[in-house]
Motif scaffolding. Structure first.
Motif, PDB file in Angstrom:
ATOM      1  N   PRO A 114     -24.502  39.020  55.697  1.00  0.00           N
ATOM      2  CA  PRO A 114     -23.424  39.148  56.682  1.00  0.00           C
ATOM      3  C   PRO A 114     -22.904  40.574  56.758  1.00  0.00           C
ATOM      4  CG  PRO A 114     -23.082  37.213  55.291  1.00  0.00           C
ATOM      5  CD  PRO A 114     -24.212  37.988  54.677  1.00  0.00           C
ATOM      6  N   THR A 115     -22.518  41.004  57.954  1.00  0.00           N
ATOM      7  CA  THR A 115     -21.947  42.331  58.157  1.00  0.00           C
ATOM      8  C   THR A 115     -20.472  42.325  57.724  1.00  0.00           C
ATOM      9  OG1 THR A 115     -21.152  41.870  60.390  1.00  0.00           O
ATOM     10  CG2 THR A 115     -23.451  42.601  60.161  1.00  0.00           C
ATOM     11  N   PRO A 116     -19.864  43.500  57.588  1.00  0.00           N
ATOM     12  CA  PRO A 116     -18.422  43.536  57.272  1.00  0.00           C
ATOM     13  C   PRO A 116     -17.579  42.759  58.286  1.00  0.00           C
ATOM     14  CG  PRO A 116     -19.389  45.681  56.902  1.00  0.00           C
ATOM     15  CD  PRO A 116     -20.466  44.856  57.533  1.00  0.00           C
ATOM     16  N   ASP A 117     -17.964  42.810  59.568  1.00  0.00           N
ATOM     17  CA  ASP A 117     -17.237  42.047  60.587  1.00  0.00           C
ATOM     18  C   ASP A 117     -17.396  40.547  60.377  1.00  0.00           C
ATOM     19  OD1 ASP A 117     -16.217  44.245  61.809  1.00  0.00           O
ATOM     20  OD2 ASP A 117     -17.588  44.239  63.519  1.00  0.00           O
ATOM     21  N   MET A 146      -9.672  42.965  64.448  1.00  0.00           N
ATOM     22  CA  MET A 146     -10.897  42.459  65.068  1.00  0.00           C
ATOM     23  C   MET A 146     -11.137  43.085  66.439  1.00  0.00           C
ATOM     24  SD  MET A 146     -10.874  38.384  64.236  1.00  0.00           S
ATOM     25  CE  MET A 146     -11.277  37.784  62.583  1.00  0.00           C
ATOM     26  N   THR A 147     -12.393  43.039  66.870  1.00  0.00           N
ATOM     27  CA  THR A 147     -12.728  43.456  68.231  1.00  0.00           C
ATOM     28  C   THR A 147     -12.256  42.378  69.209  1.00  0.00           C
ATOM     29  OG1 THR A 147     -14.884  42.340  68.220  1.00  0.00           O
ATOM     30  CG2 THR A 147     -14.812  44.599  67.359  1.00  0.00           C
ATOM     31  N   ILE A 148     -12.311  42.686  70.481  1.00  0.00           N
ATOM     32  CA  ILE A 148     -11.877  41.725  71.502  1.00  0.00           C
ATOM     33  C   ILE A 148     -12.718  40.455  71.447  1.00  0.00           C
ATOM     34  CG2 ILE A 148     -11.698  41.312  73.989  1.00  0.00           C
ATOM     35  CD1 ILE A 148     -11.011  44.271  74.298  1.00  0.00           C
ATOM     36  N   SER A 149     -14.037  40.623  71.344  1.00  0.00           N
ATOM     37  CA  SER A 149     -14.914  39.440  71.321  1.00  0.00           C
ATOM     38  C   SER A 149     -14.660  38.592  70.084  1.00  0.00           C
ATOM     39  CB  SER A 149     -16.393  39.852  71.385  1.00  0.00           C
ATOM     40  OG  SER A 149     -16.774  40.589  70.240  1.00  0.00           O
ATOM     41  N   GLN A 150     -14.337  39.228  68.976  1.00  0.00           N
ATOM     42  CA  GLN A 150     -14.040  38.480  67.756  1.00  0.00           C
ATOM     43  C   GLN A 150     -12.746  37.688  67.900  1.00  0.00           C
ATOM     44  OE1 GLN A 150     -14.047  41.600  64.848  1.00  0.00           O
ATOM     45  NE2 GLN A 150     -16.281  41.792  64.825  1.00  0.00           N
ATOM     46  N   ARG A 151     -11.722  38.315  68.507  1.00  0.00           N
ATOM     47  CA  ARG A 151     -10.458  37.617  68.707  1.00  0.00           C
ATOM     48  C   ARG A 151     -10.634  36.453  69.682  1.00  0.00           C
ATOM     49  NH1 ARG A 151      -8.414  42.854  69.210  1.00  0.00           N
ATOM     50  NH2 ARG A 151      -7.378  42.526  71.226  1.00  0.00           N
TER      51      ARG A 151
END
Length: 372
Positions: free
Chosen positions: A197-200, A247-252
């Motif tokens: 998994p990535t940090p995100d 978080m990024t927009i897509s993550q939110r």
């Protein structure tokens, strides 16, 4: 729809054992996985057939055998051709056996329904396996939708799948906030697949765990209002707010789709309209949350507009009343809803100092009409 097992494709001995008129002892042997002379695939096919018949006396025995297939028999079956219905049954029974699922995914005959179920319920490892076959995903976009809405799917993988669909002009209508998701992904960097998994991805998982630990038993707002009507975030939700803000927009947006009530109440206030809109469109949204949102005078007009155009929420009289009384509700929306309110509420609205003039005027007009 998964097609039924074609008995004509079985060998003559297997067909004999599969017949409902076959001797009971013969069917009981087959239900225990004892079928001398048959290939492993046919033995397992017979088990699935017997386990699927509601009026089969040996059904329970067949189900128990299927749930604990001897390893040589299972591996032998996976090494040959299997009917789609058999693939489906094995996939459901052995969903936690990654090597088994990996071999099943290699079957060209796997039904779309089976793939969708694996995408909907699969573990992180299973979803990673499914996400690899882009050609298969584009042929069945519903699988992408199920993967996106599966909380076990890595965030980075979900982003790649959304990007894949967007680049190929595929509209994922099964994602309630697809418009917001597809717009957001165009502005973000898509990372390549990685073994770990990535940090995100880690941030996404940790945020989920934190949100679950804060989840209340009933709808609760994350903010309180002071005497002047200004909102303040409750201290207990500050750590969750900070994680979401990172978080990024897509993550939110995806947290809004999959997250807790508390996350939705935070994200519906997001300064980014895409995120706020996605939060109120969440398939997890409950009426009690909408009641809280619709009466909030700090809510964006877009969020209130979405509520006003969602038939499910307009079944609630309380929601309609709150929308009319809320000065942030678009005027055209509020005046349209006035006609649905009770006379006592219309009289109150017509005199209220907290309601906009056009809405008060509309309330007075409807009161006059009801008198005539």
């Amino acid at each position: 729809m998964i097609p039924p097992i074609d008995l004509g494709a079985l060998s003559a001995p297997a067909q004999k054992m599969a017949q409902k008129a076959a001797p009971q002892k013969l069917r009981e042997m087959a239900a225990r996985g004892i079928a001398p002379g048959l290939k492993p695939g046919e033995v397992v096919t017979l088990l699935v057939l017997l386990a699927s018949r509601e009026d089969e006396p040996a059904r329970e025995t067949a189900e128990k055998t299927l749930a604990a297939l001897p390893e040589p028999l299972l591996q032998g079956a996976l090494g040959g051709d299997l009917p789609p219905l058999v693939i489906d049954r094995i996939a459901r029974v052995y969903a936690d056996r990654l090597p088994v699922i990996e071999r099943l995914l290699a079957f060209a005959g796997m039904a779309g329904d089976t793939l969708e179920e694996l995408a909907r319920t699969g573990s992180e490892a299973v979803t990673e396996l499914i996400a690899v076959n882009e050609e298969r995903l584009l042929k069945n976009p519903r699988v992408i939708e199920k993967l996106y809405l599966n909380k076990h799917t890595r965030m980075s993988t979900a982003d790649r799948l959304v990007d894949l669909a967007s680049r190929n002009g595929v509209e994922l209508t099964g994602i309630p906030a697809w418009r917001e998701v597809s717009i957001a992904i165009k502005e973000e960097l898509i990372v390549e697949p990685t073994p770990e998994p990535t940090p995100d991805d880690v941030l996404f998982i940790e945020t989920q765990a934190l949100a679950e630990s804060l989840a209340a038993d009933h709808a609760v707002d994350t903010h309180v209002e002071d005497e002047e009507g200004q909102e303040k975030l409750k201290d207990v939700y500050v750590p969750l707010y900070k994680r979401l803000a990172d978080m990024t927009i897509s993550q939110r947006i995806r947290r809004a789709m999959l997250g807790s009530r508390e996350e939705r109440m935070l994200l519906v206030r997001d300064s980014n309209r895409l995120v706020a809109s996605a939060a109120v469109r969440s398939p997890q949204m409950q009426e009690e949350e909408v009641v809280l949102i619709s009466r909030n005078r700090n809510m964006s007009d877009e969020v209130l507009r979405i509520i006003s155009t969602t038939p499910e929420w307009l079944k609630s009289y309380t929601v309609k009343k709150h929308l009319v009384e809320n000065p942030r509700t678009p005027v055209l929306v509020a005046t349209r809803l006035v006609q649905h309110l009770r006379e006592s509420d219309l009289r109150h609205i017509a005199k209220s100092k907290n309601v906009t003039s056009p809405v008060k005027d509309a309330a007075r007009r409807h009161l006059e009409r009801r008198k005539t």
